[in-house]
Design a protein around this motif. Structure first.
Motif, PDB file in Angstrom:
ATOM      1  N   ASP A  76       0.813  -1.218   0.000  1.00  0.00           N
ATOM      2  CA  ASP A  76       0.000   0.000   0.000  1.00  0.00           C
ATOM      3  C   ASP A  76       0.843   1.263   0.000  1.00  0.00           C
ATOM      4  OD1 ASP A  76      -2.260  -1.541   0.016  1.00  0.00           O
ATOM      5  OD2 ASP A  76      -2.522  -1.471   2.197  1.00  0.00           O
ATOM      6  N   GLY A  77       2.091   1.187   0.370  1.00  0.00           N
ATOM      7  CA  GLY A  77       2.932   2.381   0.410  1.00  0.00           C
ATOM      8  C   GLY A  77       3.445   2.820  -0.941  1.00  0.00           C
ATOM      9  N   PHE A  78       3.282   2.005  -1.980  1.00  0.00           N
ATOM     10  CA  PHE A  78       3.849   2.327  -3.284  1.00  0.00           C
ATOM     11  C   PHE A  78       2.838   2.159  -4.414  1.00  0.00           C
ATOM     12  CE2 PHE A  78       7.246   1.025  -0.464  1.00  0.00           C
ATOM     13  CZ  PHE A  78       8.151   2.082  -0.596  1.00  0.00           C
ATOM     14  N   VAL A  79       1.561   2.228  -4.099  1.00  0.00           N
ATOM     15  CA  VAL A  79       0.500   2.229  -5.103  1.00  0.00           C
ATOM     16  C   VAL A  79      -0.462   3.368  -4.778  1.00  0.00           C
ATOM     17  CG1 VAL A  79       0.633  -0.239  -5.614  1.00  0.00           C
ATOM     18  CG2 VAL A  79      -0.846   0.545  -3.766  1.00  0.00           C
ATOM     19  N   ASP A  80      -1.238   3.761  -5.790  1.00  0.00           N
ATOM     20  CA  ASP A  80      -2.212   4.818  -5.570  1.00  0.00           C
ATOM     21  C   ASP A  80      -3.511   4.223  -5.031  1.00  0.00           C
ATOM     22  OD1 ASP A  80      -3.226   3.519  -7.749  1.00  0.00           O
ATOM     23  OD2 ASP A  80      -2.925   5.154  -9.166  1.00  0.00           O
ATOM     24  N   GLU A  81      -4.544   5.057  -5.008  1.00  0.00           N
ATOM     25  CA  GLU A  81      -5.823   4.611  -4.460  1.00  0.00           C
ATOM     26  C   GLU A  81      -6.437   3.489  -5.288  1.00  0.00           C
ATOM     27  OE1 GLU A  81      -8.252   8.034  -4.178  1.00  0.00           O
ATOM     28  OE2 GLU A  81      -7.082   8.956  -2.572  1.00  0.00           O
ATOM     29  N   GLY A  82      -6.106   3.434  -6.579  1.00  0.00           N
ATOM     30  CA  GLY A  82      -6.624   2.376  -7.439  1.00  0.00           C
ATOM     31  C   GLY A  82      -5.772   1.131  -7.458  1.00  0.00           C
ATOM     32  N   GLY A  83      -4.711   1.086  -6.657  1.00  0.00           N
ATOM     33  CA  GLY A  83      -3.842  -0.077  -6.621  1.00  0.00           C
ATOM     34  C   GLY A  83      -2.848  -0.139  -7.754  1.00  0.00           C
ATOM     35  N   LEU A  84      -2.596   0.986  -8.443  1.00  0.00           N
ATOM     36  CA  LEU A  84      -1.668   1.023  -9.567  1.00  0.00           C
ATOM     37  C   LEU A  84      -0.310   1.541  -9.121  1.00  0.00           C
ATOM     38  CD1 LEU A  84      -4.049   2.433 -12.324  1.00  0.00           C
ATOM     39  CD2 LEU A  84      -3.526   0.032 -11.816  1.00  0.00           C
ATOM     40  N   PHE A  85       0.696   1.275  -9.930  1.00  0.00           N
ATOM     41  CA  PHE A  85       2.067   1.675  -9.635  1.00  0.00           C
ATOM     42  C   PHE A  85       2.153   3.171  -9.409  1.00  0.00           C
ATOM     43  CE2 PHE A  85       6.042   3.371 -11.406  1.00  0.00           C
ATOM     44  CZ  PHE A  85       6.959   2.779 -10.549  1.00  0.00           C
ATOM     45  N   LEU A  86       2.920   3.573  -8.394  1.00  0.00           N
ATOM     46  CA  LEU A  86       3.031   4.987  -8.013  1.00  0.00           C
ATOM     47  C   LEU A  86       4.479   5.414  -8.159  1.00  0.00           C
ATOM     48  CD1 LEU A  86       1.252   7.290  -6.845  1.00  0.00           C
ATOM     49  CD2 LEU A  86       2.055   6.612  -4.589  1.00  0.00           C
ATOM     50  N   GLN A  87       4.724   6.326  -9.118  1.00  0.00           N
ATOM     51  CA  GLN A  87       6.076   6.846  -9.322  1.00  0.00           C
ATOM     52  C   GLN A  87       6.425   7.913  -8.294  1.00  0.00           C
ATOM     53  OE1 GLN A  87       7.879   5.667 -12.055  1.00  0.00           O
ATOM     54  NE2 GLN A  87       9.737   6.780 -11.577  1.00  0.00           N
ATOM     55  N   LYS A  88       5.518   8.843  -8.071  1.00  0.00           N
ATOM     56  CA  LYS A  88       5.668   9.894  -7.067  1.00  0.00           C
ATOM     57  C   LYS A  88       4.569   9.737  -6.035  1.00  0.00           C
ATOM     58  CE  LYS A  88       7.852  13.505  -9.893  1.00  0.00           C
ATOM     59  NZ  LYS A  88       7.738  14.900 -10.360  1.00  0.00           N
ATOM     60  N   GLY A  89       4.917  10.041  -4.812  1.00  0.00           N
ATOM     61  CA  GLY A  89       3.926   9.921  -3.759  1.00  0.00           C
ATOM     62  C   GLY A  89       4.488  10.413  -2.447  1.00  0.00           C
ATOM     63  N   PRO A  90       3.725  10.320  -1.376  1.00  0.00           N
ATOM     64  CA  PRO A  90       4.197  10.799  -0.073  1.00  0.00           C
ATOM     65  C   PRO A  90       5.288   9.894   0.484  1.00  0.00           C
ATOM     66  CG  PRO A  90       2.053   9.738   0.142  1.00  0.00           C
ATOM     67  CD  PRO A  90       2.332   9.831  -1.321  1.00  0.00           C
ATOM     68  N   ASP A  91       6.327  10.520   1.016  1.00  0.00           N
ATOM     69  CA  ASP A  91       7.355   9.745   1.701  1.00  0.00           C
ATOM     70  C   ASP A  91       6.897   9.456   3.127  1.00  0.00           C
ATOM     71  OD1 ASP A  91       7.532  12.204   2.879  1.00  0.00           O
ATOM     72  OD2 ASP A  91       9.635  12.555   2.405  1.00  0.00           O
ATOM     73  N   PHE A  92       7.795   8.957   3.965  1.00  0.00           N
ATOM     74  CA  PHE A  92       7.362   8.567   5.303  1.00  0.00           C
ATOM     75  C   PHE A  92       7.053   9.779   6.182  1.00  0.00           C
ATOM     76  CE2 PHE A  92      11.706   9.594   6.124  1.00  0.00           C
ATOM     77  CZ  PHE A  92      11.818   9.853   7.475  1.00  0.00           C
ATOM     78  N   GLU A  93       7.396  10.991   5.730  1.00  0.00           N
ATOM     79  CA  GLU A  93       7.035  12.211   6.453  1.00  0.00           C
ATOM     80  C   GLU A  93       5.835  12.906   5.837  1.00  0.00           C
ATOM     81  OE1 GLU A  93      10.606  14.463   6.383  1.00  0.00           O
ATOM     82  OE2 GLU A  93      11.432  13.497   8.183  1.00  0.00           O
ATOM     83  N   GLY A  94       5.266  12.346   4.769  1.00  0.00           N
ATOM     84  CA  GLY A  94       4.088  12.929   4.146  1.00  0.00           C
ATOM     85  C   GLY A  94       4.381  13.893   3.019  1.00  0.00           C
ATOM     86  N   GLN A  95       5.640  14.131   2.679  1.00  0.00           N
ATOM     87  CA  GLN A  95       5.995  15.043   1.596  1.00  0.00           C
ATOM     88  C   GLN A  95       5.995  14.291   0.262  1.00  0.00           C
ATOM     89  OE1 GLN A  95       6.386  18.300   2.207  1.00  0.00           O
ATOM     90  NE2 GLN A  95       6.006  17.894   4.376  1.00  0.00           N
ATOM     91  N   ILE A  96       5.496  14.949  -0.786  1.00  0.00           N
ATOM     92  CA  ILE A  96       5.444  14.325  -2.112  1.00  0.00           C
ATOM     93  C   ILE A  96       6.858  14.289  -2.691  1.00  0.00           C
ATOM     94  CG2 ILE A  96       4.436  14.425  -4.414  1.00  0.00           C
ATOM     95  CD1 ILE A  96       2.470  13.760  -2.179  1.00  0.00           C
ATOM     96  N   ARG A  97       7.346  13.100  -2.957  1.00  0.00           N
ATOM     97  CA  ARG A  97       8.702  12.913  -3.463  1.00  0.00           C
ATOM     98  C   ARG A  97       8.693  11.874  -4.589  1.00  0.00           C
ATOM     99  NH1 ARG A  97      12.488  14.532   0.458  1.00  0.00           N
ATOM    100  NH2 ARG A  97      11.623  16.376   1.459  1.00  0.00           N
ATOM    101  N   GLN A  98       9.801  11.809  -5.322  1.00  0.00           N
ATOM    102  CA  GLN A  98      10.019  10.768  -6.318  1.00  0.00           C
ATOM    103  C   GLN A  98      10.435   9.512  -5.573  1.00  0.00           C
ATOM    104  OE1 GLN A  98       9.824  11.499  -9.688  1.00  0.00           O
ATOM    105  NE2 GLN A  98      10.565   9.597 -10.593  1.00  0.00           N
ATOM    106  N   LEU A  99       9.548   8.513  -5.526  1.00  0.00           N
ATOM    107  CA  LEU A  99       9.812   7.309  -4.750  1.00  0.00           C
ATOM    108  C   LEU A  99      10.536   6.227  -5.535  1.00  0.00           C
ATOM    109  CD1 LEU A  99       6.370   6.976  -2.903  1.00  0.00           C
ATOM    110  CD2 LEU A  99       8.460   8.091  -2.089  1.00  0.00           C
ATOM    111  N   ARG A 100      10.295   6.136  -6.835  1.00  0.00           N
ATOM    112  CA  ARG A 100      10.874   5.062  -7.641  1.00  0.00           C
ATOM    113  C   ARG A 100      11.772   5.653  -8.713  1.00  0.00           C
ATOM    114  NH1 ARG A 100       7.566   0.640  -6.508  1.00  0.00           N
ATOM    115  NH2 ARG A 100       9.272  -0.608  -7.364  1.00  0.00           N
TER     116      ARG A 100
END
Length: 365
Positions: A193-217
């Motif tokens: 759940d930490g690396f997909v969006d609400e639809g369960g799809l791959f998430l390139q950018k998203g919140p890091d462990f502090e809640g800031q939007i970052r490039q995760l992958r």
């Protein structure tokens, strides 16, 4: 922390050539020289390949050969050498393909299922039933190798990768890891759940462990960037902290010797102990699996004034005469009964006292 990462490895193949051939054997060799407190395993990205089942050769022992010769000789004696052995039946010819079918129908004809039959070359493709059986066996061997050390084991699931097929493959492998971890009694960390969006799809950018939007992958959609790796580590660190807290041994406190002091005098107070009671300052008063405020916990003492001001939001009434006392009409300041009233002195009385002190004293002869 000891890192034994090998990016191009997997449960199926640890390295292209040489020993160890798989991770179970490699883990046994690593753990012979290390003393870990906890073991974290994350594998499987490179395991979407075919598995070759090892061929078990049948070795005939000399005893088996002797028994076969004895059985043949006994059979010949019963037949009397008349050659009454039955001829072996000829193998039936394979049914010929129906040449009258059109070529398109022949191509689309369904082949008979061969899930239980052994592959001619012992090679089974990814997701086949036999592949699942062989791969599950490798998972069990890996878990057994790391559990032999007697420390907690954490198996980290795989995150989603870019592409619908890749995401489906990761879900399939995670289901095998989760089932094996539950069967072996180890901890499985689900990071999906930490690396997909609400639809369960791959998430390139998203919140890091502090809640800031970052490039995760990374741009290949497989590996992690630094913020993504820290988010992944946050999932694992939470479970590691919980497991280590559960394994913390109780602190042994020193006690007084059971034998009496030889210098003790009857009827006199006992001598002072060598050391007072020692209490741990870091010991937790709440169980590791118990939530603060949950059932069974003791309610914490709350100051009534603090609860009134901070919880209920009611203002506190100031004492009379203070600068923030805005009550009208003015309240009189109540004098404390313990205070002793001081005598009021007039300026003339103070002047007379000073004059008496300054006057020279007369000495009698």
């Amino acid at each position: 922390m000891i890192r034994k990462a090998k990016n191009t490895s997997g449960l199926i193949r640890y390295q292209p050539k040489g020993d160890p051939a798989d991770w179970a054997s490699a883990a046994k060799g690593i753990l012979t020289t290390e003393k870990p407190d906890i073991i974290v395993v994350m594998l499987g990205l490179n395991d979407r390949v075919a598995i070759r089942e090892p061929v078990t050769e049948k070795n005939d022992s000399p005893a088996d050969k002797k028994s076969d010769k004895a059985a043949n000789a006994k059979g010949d004696a019963k037949s009397g050498g008349k050659g009454s052995a039955k001829p072996e039946p000829k193998p039936e010819a394979a049914p010929k393909a129906d040449t009258e079918l059109p070529q398109d129908d022949a191509d689309n004809a369904e082949a008979p299922p061969m899930k239980s039959a052994r592959s001619p070359n012992g090679l089974y493709e990814f997701r086949e039933d036999r592949w699942v059986e062989l791969y599950s066996k490798k998972i069990d061997e890996m878990i057994a190798a790391v559990k032999a050390k007697g420390v907690p084991v954490v198996w980290v699931g795989l995150p989603a990768i870019r592409g619908a097929k890749g995401t489906s493959d990761m879900l399939f492998l995670d289901s095998l890891y989760r089932e094996a971890a539950a069967k072996a009694g180890i901890t499985y960390v689900d990071v999906w759940d930490g690396f997909v969006d609400e639809g369960g799809l791959f998430l390139q950018k998203g919140p890091d462990f502090e809640g800031q939007i970052r490039q995760l992958r990374s741009y290949d959609g497989v590996y992690f960037t630094k913020p993504g790796a820290r988010k992944l580590a946050h999932y694992v660190d939470r479970e590691i902290t919980r497991l280590l807290a559960a394994r913390s041994a109780p602190i042994a406190l020193p006690t007084e010797p059971a034998t009496l002091d030889a210098n003790a005098v009857p009827g006199q107070p006992a001598p002072r102990p060598l050391a007072g009671p020692i209490l741990p300052l870091v010991a937790s008063s709440v169980g590791t699996d118990q939530l603060l405020g949950g059932p069974g916990t003791r309610p914490a003492a709350v100051d009534p004034l603090a609860a009134r001001a901070l919880i209920k939001g009611e203002p506190l009434s100031p004492p009379a005469g203070r600068a923030d006392d805005f009550a009208w009409p003015r309240r009189e300041i109540e004098q404390s009964k313990s205070e002793t009233p001081m005598a009021s002195a007039s300026p003339n009385a103070l002047r007379d006292v000073r004059a008496q002190l300054r006057a020279p004293r007369r000495h009698r002869r």
